[in-house]
Design a protein around this motif. Structure first.
Motif, PDB file in Angstrom:
ATOM      1  N   ALA A  26       0.840  -1.202   0.000  1.00  0.00           N
ATOM      2  CA  ALA A  26       0.000   0.000   0.000  1.00  0.00           C
ATOM      3  C   ALA A  26       0.872   1.248   0.000  1.00  0.00           C
ATOM      4  O   ALA A  26       0.680   2.159  -0.818  1.00  0.00           O
ATOM      5  N   HIS A  27       1.840   1.283   0.898  1.00  0.00           N
ATOM      6  CA  HIS A  27       2.680   2.478   1.011  1.00  0.00           C
ATOM      7  C   HIS A  27       3.495   2.692  -0.257  1.00  0.00           C
ATOM      8  O   HIS A  27       3.666   3.816  -0.718  1.00  0.00           O
ATOM      9  N   GLN A  28       3.970   1.598  -0.824  1.00  0.00           N
ATOM     10  CA  GLN A  28       4.760   1.694  -2.055  1.00  0.00           C
ATOM     11  C   GLN A  28       3.959   2.354  -3.170  1.00  0.00           C
ATOM     12  O   GLN A  28       4.506   3.076  -3.995  1.00  0.00           O
ATOM     13  N   HIS A  29       2.642   2.136  -3.160  1.00  0.00           N
ATOM     14  CA  HIS A  29       1.797   2.701  -4.216  1.00  0.00           C
ATOM     15  C   HIS A  29       1.008   3.916  -3.737  1.00  0.00           C
ATOM     16  O   HIS A  29       0.072   4.355  -4.397  1.00  0.00           O
ATOM     17  N   GLY A  30       1.364   4.427  -2.568  1.00  0.00           N
ATOM     18  CA  GLY A  30       0.749   5.673  -2.101  1.00  0.00           C
ATOM     19  C   GLY A  30      -0.648   5.517  -1.540  1.00  0.00           C
ATOM     20  O   GLY A  30      -1.373   6.506  -1.413  1.00  0.00           O
ATOM     21  N   ALA A  31      -1.047   4.295  -1.205  1.00  0.00           N
ATOM     22  CA  ALA A  31      -2.393   4.108  -0.658  1.00  0.00           C
ATOM     23  C   ALA A  31      -2.361   4.125   0.867  1.00  0.00           C
ATOM     24  O   ALA A  31      -1.350   3.784   1.483  1.00  0.00           O
ATOM     25  N   LEU A  32      -3.458   4.526   1.461  1.00  0.00           N
ATOM     26  CA  LEU A  32      -3.624   4.474   2.910  1.00  0.00           C
ATOM     27  C   LEU A  32      -4.099   3.072   3.303  1.00  0.00           C
ATOM     28  O   LEU A  32      -4.530   2.298   2.443  1.00  0.00           O
ATOM     29  N   VAL A  33      -4.028   2.778   4.613  1.00  0.00           N
ATOM     30  CA  VAL A  33      -4.362   1.415   5.058  1.00  0.00           C
ATOM     31  C   VAL A  33      -5.389   1.440   6.179  1.00  0.00           C
ATOM     32  O   VAL A  33      -5.205   2.115   7.192  1.00  0.00           O
ATOM     33  N   HIS A  34      -6.465   0.688   5.976  1.00  0.00           N
ATOM     34  CA  HIS A  34      -7.433   0.443   7.051  1.00  0.00           C
ATOM     35  C   HIS A  34      -7.361  -1.029   7.441  1.00  0.00           C
ATOM     36  O   HIS A  34      -7.362  -1.896   6.566  1.00  0.00           O
ATOM     37  N   VAL A  35      -7.301  -1.297   8.742  1.00  0.00           N
ATOM     38  CA  VAL A  35      -7.360  -2.682   9.210  1.00  0.00           C
ATOM     39  C   VAL A  35      -8.683  -2.898   9.939  1.00  0.00           C
ATOM     40  O   VAL A  35      -8.991  -2.201  10.909  1.00  0.00           O
ATOM     41  N   ASP A  36      -9.465  -3.845   9.437  1.00  0.00           N
ATOM     42  CA  ASP A  36     -10.713  -4.214  10.103  1.00  0.00           C
ATOM     43  C   ASP A  36     -10.389  -5.316  11.112  1.00  0.00           C
ATOM     44  O   ASP A  36     -10.283  -6.487  10.754  1.00  0.00           O
ATOM     45  N   ALA A  37     -10.212  -4.900  12.364  1.00  0.00           N
ATOM     46  CA  ALA A  37      -9.899  -5.854  13.435  1.00  0.00           C
ATOM     47  C   ALA A  37     -11.068  -5.949  14.405  1.00  0.00           C
ATOM     48  O   ALA A  37     -10.886  -6.144  15.606  1.00  0.00           O
ATOM     49  N   ALA A  38     -12.292  -5.811  13.862  1.00  0.00           N
ATOM     50  CA  ALA A  38     -13.483  -5.879  14.717  1.00  0.00           C
ATOM     51  C   ALA A  38     -13.414  -7.132  15.574  1.00  0.00           C
ATOM     52  O   ALA A  38     -13.652  -7.095  16.779  1.00  0.00           O
ATOM     53  N   HIS A  39     -13.069  -8.233  14.952  1.00  0.00           N
ATOM     54  CA  HIS A  39     -12.977  -9.494  15.667  1.00  0.00           C
ATOM     55  C   HIS A  39     -11.552  -9.701  16.207  1.00  0.00           C
ATOM     56  O   HIS A  39     -11.350 -10.035  17.371  1.00  0.00           O
ATOM     57  N   GLY A  40     -10.556  -9.445  15.373  1.00  0.00           N
ATOM     58  CA  GLY A  40      -9.170  -9.744  15.750  1.00  0.00           C
ATOM     59  C   GLY A  40      -8.643  -8.901  16.890  1.00  0.00           C
ATOM     60  O   GLY A  40      -7.649  -9.265  17.531  1.00  0.00           O
ATOM     61  N   SER A  41      -9.300  -7.782  17.187  1.00  0.00           N
ATOM     62  CA  SER A  41      -8.762  -6.906  18.220  1.00  0.00           C
ATOM     63  C   SER A  41      -8.738  -7.577  19.583  1.00  0.00           C
ATOM     64  O   SER A  41      -8.028  -7.128  20.477  1.00  0.00           O
ATOM     65  N   LEU A  42      -9.471  -8.670  19.754  1.00  0.00           N
ATOM     66  CA  LEU A  42      -9.382  -9.323  21.063  1.00  0.00           C
ATOM     67  C   LEU A  42      -7.988  -9.890  21.303  1.00  0.00           C
ATOM     68  O   LEU A  42      -7.560 -10.063  22.447  1.00  0.00           O
ATOM     69  N   LEU A  43      -7.240 -10.135  20.223  1.00  0.00           N
ATOM     70  CA  LEU A  43      -5.872 -10.628  20.366  1.00  0.00           C
ATOM     71  C   LEU A  43      -4.968  -9.648  21.099  1.00  0.00           C
ATOM     72  O   LEU A  43      -3.958 -10.037  21.685  1.00  0.00           O
ATOM     73  N   LEU A  44      -5.318  -8.357  21.042  1.00  0.00           N
ATOM     74  CA  LEU A  44      -4.450  -7.341  21.639  1.00  0.00           C
ATOM     75  C   LEU A  44      -4.245  -7.574  23.131  1.00  0.00           C
ATOM     76  O   LEU A  44      -3.256  -7.136  23.704  1.00  0.00           O
ATOM     77  N   PHE A  45      -5.191  -8.252  23.758  1.00  0.00           N
ATOM     78  CA  PHE A  45      -5.094  -8.453  25.204  1.00  0.00           C
ATOM     79  C   PHE A  45      -4.171  -9.623  25.576  1.00  0.00           C
ATOM     80  O   PHE A  45      -3.764  -9.750  26.718  1.00  0.00           O
ATOM     81  N   SER A  46      -3.884 -10.485  24.618  1.00  0.00           N
ATOM     82  CA  SER A  46      -3.194 -11.736  24.936  1.00  0.00           C
ATOM     83  C   SER A  46      -1.709 -11.672  24.627  1.00  0.00           C
ATOM     84  O   SER A  46      -1.313 -11.500  23.472  1.00  0.00           O
ATOM     85  N   GLN A  47      -0.889 -11.854  25.654  1.00  0.00           N
ATOM     86  CA  GLN A  47       0.552 -11.882  25.395  1.00  0.00           C
ATOM     87  C   GLN A  47       0.919 -13.098  24.552  1.00  0.00           C
ATOM     88  O   GLN A  47       1.849 -13.060  23.768  1.00  0.00           O
ATOM     89  N   ARG A  48       0.138 -14.172  24.705  1.00  0.00           N
ATOM     90  CA  ARG A  48       0.430 -15.402  23.980  1.00  0.00           C
ATOM     91  C   ARG A  48       0.142 -15.260  22.480  1.00  0.00           C
ATOM     92  O   ARG A  48       0.837 -15.827  21.649  1.00  0.00           O
ATOM     93  N   HIS A  49      -0.922 -14.516  22.137  1.00  0.00           N
ATOM     94  CA  HIS A  49      -1.390 -14.537  20.743  1.00  0.00           C
ATOM     95  C   HIS A  49      -1.302 -13.202  20.013  1.00  0.00           C
ATOM     96  O   HIS A  49      -1.602 -13.137  18.828  1.00  0.00           O
ATOM     97  N   ARG A  50      -0.888 -12.127  20.684  1.00  0.00           N
ATOM     98  CA  ARG A  50      -0.973 -10.837  20.004  1.00  0.00           C
ATOM     99  C   ARG A  50       0.022 -10.709  18.859  1.00  0.00           C
ATOM    100  O   ARG A  50      -0.115  -9.813  18.009  1.00  0.00           O
TER     101      ARG A  50
END
Lengths: 509, 509
Positions: A286-310
């Motif tokens: 994306a950056h190489q081609h000048g595009a911005l980036v959105h990450v849809d982590a609606a579900h995946g954001s629960l990983l942020l809490f886990s030291q094991r899986h983040r």
């Protein structure tokens, strides 16, 4: 000096029920009025947990109780609550059952349910500081906590709350549409899309998202005025992850066609099977081609809490915007979506126009950066639960859910009756279907295999012991899908679900 | 046949607080856990009503309690609720006070607060029939009731619920943008705006809305990709109502410039002073020039309940879309906006893309026609209150609010101290300012007059007895604004507010 041009006020007689409902009454009377509601809530909350599958009553029979026109005169509250007990509640299902595996949201805790009462009693609307007061800081603190998890090294990061993941995705793409054009030299809020694109010398602008993206991404691209023509659906690999080679080709093609490559959407935790797109590689392209980036982590954001899986979210900090979904992740069941941005200034690109009639104050109003106007302070529930469980508690919750998925997967594999998708679960969910009978895959064979799996799902649900859902893959295959989302689910529930499925599979041979 | 490629599940130890929060417990234990929340809610709900104005504590002092990072380990729920009692609640204000005149929403009834508990306990998400079950019919019944009030003679009318008036206005303009282009021969969901306009041979498309429209209208036009250039702000008459002659000129000009005249927005109950645009004349002009019509009746929709006052909305049935706001009108305080459409088929122009992983069922899913995805069944609160008060009860409520406004207006007029805007209230609100000292209106004079009124507002609020708000008119004049919105307000409260204002005005001479 009397002016007679204003009509003499003519006060109507107010019904006693109406007067009583708006008066502040003594505490014991308020408590007595609350009791009917508390009793119904307890019916749902108390042990034993109810069935995760609603009773199989035909819709037209349920509908019969809801056909009366608006009553002209008021009815007693007791009669209305009796109707809730008789006609509403029996048709629900218990999302808090430990054998409810149908959807992505952590079921509501008791405390989330109780906070629904408190939030409405306080009535602190976060739209402005003057209406929210302390609520403004509750909301900011929760946003700060979530931002520190997603963008730990980015001091200028920020965010806002939304009504849910769908709105977060829309708001993210709205902001990034506007930012992409701003960088190209045009103010789309002033000019509109047609003129803005014309000034930047582009024939159009394009959003890139994998075929496994949440449908709200595709809808947002339409709503923003880009149309399906402005969306490049990037193919996925064999595990529903965006294919980087295909993304690169799409970016190159867009440039060649005079299109502005505006936004690359990456998914962290697809709604189908929990697939996580290659975040670092997607961002690099994306950056190489000048595009911005959105990450849809609606579900995946629960990983942020886990030291094991983040580690699965490595690279997330490179995103311009991130959807996360407190009401999916935290055990809230009410409207609370989140949108985080790497640079808080991006939030002002929303196109909001200030309300002159609000008194401005010493603190900026949260309503300046949300799509919604007046809202409930639903973040109070998140504030309470994040403090009650702590980062570590949610981390363990996530680790437990992942362990459940692995436990269940091993059991299904061992049976040899099922084909899994993917072969090893990425997150806390698994899709599976009966091992196909035919080696070939004609349309007729595919339809027959799908029908076998559909029948399996029906038979499982008929027991009313387990709720699972289904997933139709882009290939046309119909899978059953189990999401492990309740910390009250235990190894014995994995054994019970797997055993039930294996037995049904053997009967279906 | 054992496959060893799936990691052995490794279950973490779950903290007892986390286990307990997700387990179904015996009824008495659930009730005991709820008690801390109930006690706090009662503090807010019980008599005597609290002050309508929050205590004048500087924001930075309030903020201090909300600066801790996300705790690593969980904290006891009792400690967290103690913080709510100490640091959140004291800074709120009581919207249910009978001398709270600051905003447009009917304050929450006790029953709305209690239903917050019930809605979360039931957890019936209206997005699909399979998750909502009976909730689908609750929601449809309420929509049917509201539709029967707004479009009594239009069998094909329908609607959906939104998160509030801002979202309703956005969704209405989204639908009408798409419908205007569809009628002109282009599918904007497929093509995007640039190509769709090019195919229909227009240089752009235009939305017409008066200067007194709610800011969410202006924001929606930007968000939809039309830009400020796609908005014609139509001047108002001396009472904040759209000026039909100016609208006609704007429509003619747009056509002459090769613009598609897409949507005329009319306001029924402006957020400033409750002005109602000339609905029939606005619609006649719109239709004559081929434009669609949206009516923003977020505030004005309360008139629909009153036989005495609903004539103010004559012609409403001619609108293509209508915003109404159950959470403003019904004494709910939670997220429940409404969007009604004269032809229910319009709702499908939203650009939604179906979720394949939902099992389709015998009943169409409400999520197909809403911008939101998962939601709370907030319509259950409206269902309950509409039945409890009946059409007649709400009608009397509205008549009472109008009588309050007339009562207050007469008192202010009699004093001779104030200039009113407009001279006679249209709805249940009034703007007023100190009678200007100077006949001329230089910028310096204007600033001085505004400062006098600002000081008056501050002095009134300092008493903490009355909450009013302010309104800055397009002319630059700053008015105080009182909204009569609480059925618990009585003639004696009108007398008290008027007396306080008159005394302050005389002191300010």
């Amino acid at each position: 000096m009397i002016h007679d041009d204003v009509t003499e006020p003519s006060y109507p007689e107010l019904p006693p029920a109406l007067r009583a409902a708006f008066e502040a009454l003594p505490e014991d009377e308020v408590r007595a009025r609350m009791e009917g509601f508390v009793a119904l809530a307890l019916q749902r909350l108390r042990a034993p947990a109810g069935s995760p599958v609603p009773p199989p009553i035909p819709a037209r029979l349920i509908a019969r109780a809801f056909e009366a026109p608006l009553p002209e005169q008021g009815q007693p509250i007791e009669a209305i609550l009796a109707d809730v007990a008789e006609h509403v509640m029996p048709h629900g299902r218990d999302k808090r059952s430990p054998t409810w595996f149908a959807q992505l949201d952590v079921p509501p805790t008791d405390y989330s349910v109780f906070s629904g009462l408190l939030i409405r009693a306080l009535a602190q609307d976060p739209i402005t500081f003057s209406s929210a007061r302390s609520g403004t800081f509750v909301e900011r603190q929760v946003l700060g906590w979530l931002t520190s998890l997603a963008f730990p090294d980015v001091p200028q990061a920020g965010g806002c709350f939304t009504s849910g993941g769908t709105q977060s995705n829309f708001q993210a793409l709205l902001i990034l549409r506007n930012e992409a054009l701003r960088r190209a030299g045009a103010d789309v809020n002033a000019l509109g899309l047609v003129e803005a694109l014309s000034r930047t010398g582009h024939r159009g602008m394009r959003v890139f998202a994998s075929e496994a993206s949440h449908p709200s991404i595709f809808a947002a691209v339409r709503q923003l005025g880009l149309g399906d023509a402005g969306l490049h659906r990037v193919p996925t690999d064999g595990q529903d992850r965006l294919c980087p080679i295909a993304l690169e080709a799409a970016l190159v093609e867009a440039r060649r066609q005079g299109q502005l490559p505006a936004v690359v959407v990456l998914t962290a935790g697809s709604s189908g099977v929990g697939a996580v797109d290659p975040l670092r590689e997607g961002m690099r392209l994306a950056h190489q081609h000048g595009a911005l980036v959105h990450v849809d982590a609606a579900h995946g954001s629960l990983l942020l809490f886990s030291q094991r899986h983040r580690g699965l979210l490595d690279g997330l900090q490179g995103a311009d915007t991130v959807t996360l979904d407190p009401h999916k992740v935290l055990g809230l069941n009410a409207q609370l979506g989140g949108l985080l941005v790497r640079d808080a200034r991006l939030l002002t690109l929303l196109g909001k126009v200030s309300l002159d009639y609000f008194v401005t104050s010493e603190v900026s109003d949260l309503g300046e950066v949300t799509l919604d106007g007046s809202r409930a302070l639903n973040s109070l529930g998140a504030w309470l639960l994040l403090r009650h469980f702590g980062r570590d508690g949610y981390g363990r919750l996530v680790d437990h859910l992942f362990a459940l998925a692995r436990d269940f997967t091993r059991r299904l594999k061992k049976s040899g009756c099922f084909e899994l998708f993917p072969d090893t679960p990425t997150m806390n969910m698994l899709a599976f279907r009966l091992r196909p009978k035919a080696a070939s895959e004609t349309p007729e064979e595919l339809a027959r295999e799908n029908a076998r799996n559909d029948a399996l799902l029906s038979r499982l649900m008929q027991s009313r012991k387990f709720a699972v859902s289904c997933y139709r893959h882009a290939s046309g295959h119909l899978y059953l899908r189990a999401v492990f989302i309740n910390p009250a689910s235990r190894p014995e529930h994995m054994a019970a679900l797997a055993d039930a499925l294996i037995q049904l599979a053997r009967e279906a041979e």
